[in-house]
Design a protein around this motif. Sequence first.
Motif, PDB file in Angstrom:
ATOM      1  N   VAL A 315      44.833  46.476  39.395  1.00 14.52           N
ATOM      2  CA  VAL A 315      46.016  45.683  40.003  1.00 14.52           C
ATOM      3  C   VAL A 315      46.024  44.260  39.534  1.00 14.52           C
ATOM      4  O   VAL A 315      45.295  44.154  38.629  1.00 14.52           O
ATOM      5  N   SER A 319      47.914  40.273  42.918  1.00 13.58           N
ATOM      6  CA  SER A 319      47.630  41.006  44.196  1.00 13.58           C
ATOM      7  C   SER A 319      46.273  40.765  44.848  1.00 13.58           C
ATOM      8  O   SER A 319      45.801  40.728  45.807  1.00 13.58           O
ATOM      9  N   GLN A 322      46.367  37.781  46.537  1.00 14.52           N
ATOM     10  CA  GLN A 322      47.059  37.656  47.881  1.00 14.52           C
ATOM     11  C   GLN A 322      46.043  38.411  48.773  1.00 14.52           C
ATOM     12  O   GLN A 322      46.245  38.043  50.068  1.00 14.52           O
TER      13      GLN A 322
END
Length: 352
Positions: A315, A319, A322
Amino acid sequence: MIDIAVQKQLGDFALDVSFTAPEGVTAIFGRSGSGKTSLINCVAGLLRPDAGHVRLNGDDLTRTPVHKRRIGYVFQDARLFPHMTVAQNLAFGGDHDRDAVIDLLGLEHLLNRRPANLSGGETSRVALGRALTSNPRLLLMDEPLAALDAPRKAEVLGYLERLCDTARVPVLYVTHDMSEVARLSHTLVIMDAGRVVRAGPVETVLSDPATVPQVGVRDAGAVLTGTVRSFDAADDLTEVALSAASLTLPGRLGPIGAEVRLRVPAQEVILALQPPQEISALNILSCRIDSLVEGVGPGVAVSLSCGGDKLLARVTRRSTRQMNLTVGQPIHAILKATAIAATDVGTRKDRT
């Protein structure tokens, strides 16, 4: 047991390799120029190491004349004798288990043909058969599928899987194709610039985020082994049972109880903090984050545990930030049924 420690200077290139591997298939993986072929040529005796040893079950092959080493070698270009029939090429190798080899590789209808009248896949199978009939103590394969197109490669991979299930000799298998690594090997040795950068059980090595730079972002992914639980003929979908979950994959992958080995590309795994609702993806696995490793680019490799199975996801750093991903955190891994290519799935044997 294979125990290799060899050094060889080849012009400006220095080969300095050391690893041990148990019985089974050991894949030697690396980019072009990493020294893979030079290594197995040292094992075969085609190159004489400047120093070191090649031990097979305790015997040092470097002290044995080449013609007495009993090593079968399958080259990338097959190297069959063009003036001989298939039967004669096999006889040149020897007559050890000849009928069993012919049956294993499906060569019966080819015995009277000459190499010029064989397809690429048939040529590869005959070259493999010739190596096996020589009664080898060790089998070497140097990119045996590299010259084949996709249909012929898929054909020969099936035969190689049968061989891996039945062979009683260790195999060193050189390749730069991660699908072949995942479907065939028990042990993985990764080479770069003439040296071993990682070695160990294939499932362990490929599920480690630290391996991503060594195999490349596109090739990174975990290897899973499961069994066929059911087949839905109406939707043409197979359910594969894992240690603590199951995967739904397209096509008929084998009879109920058959062992299935597959590679799950890291870039195809999506992570979610909560179980998603009403989405098209058929596979949602409850996992735990084992580790996170940032790459030099925007990516983060995430190691996941799902029962006794290991997954790998890739990822972005954004991401990761977050979602506030941390080690030990429960997470859900999402995978489309079509995310795993047919070439990354192999059916090995009936376990019932």
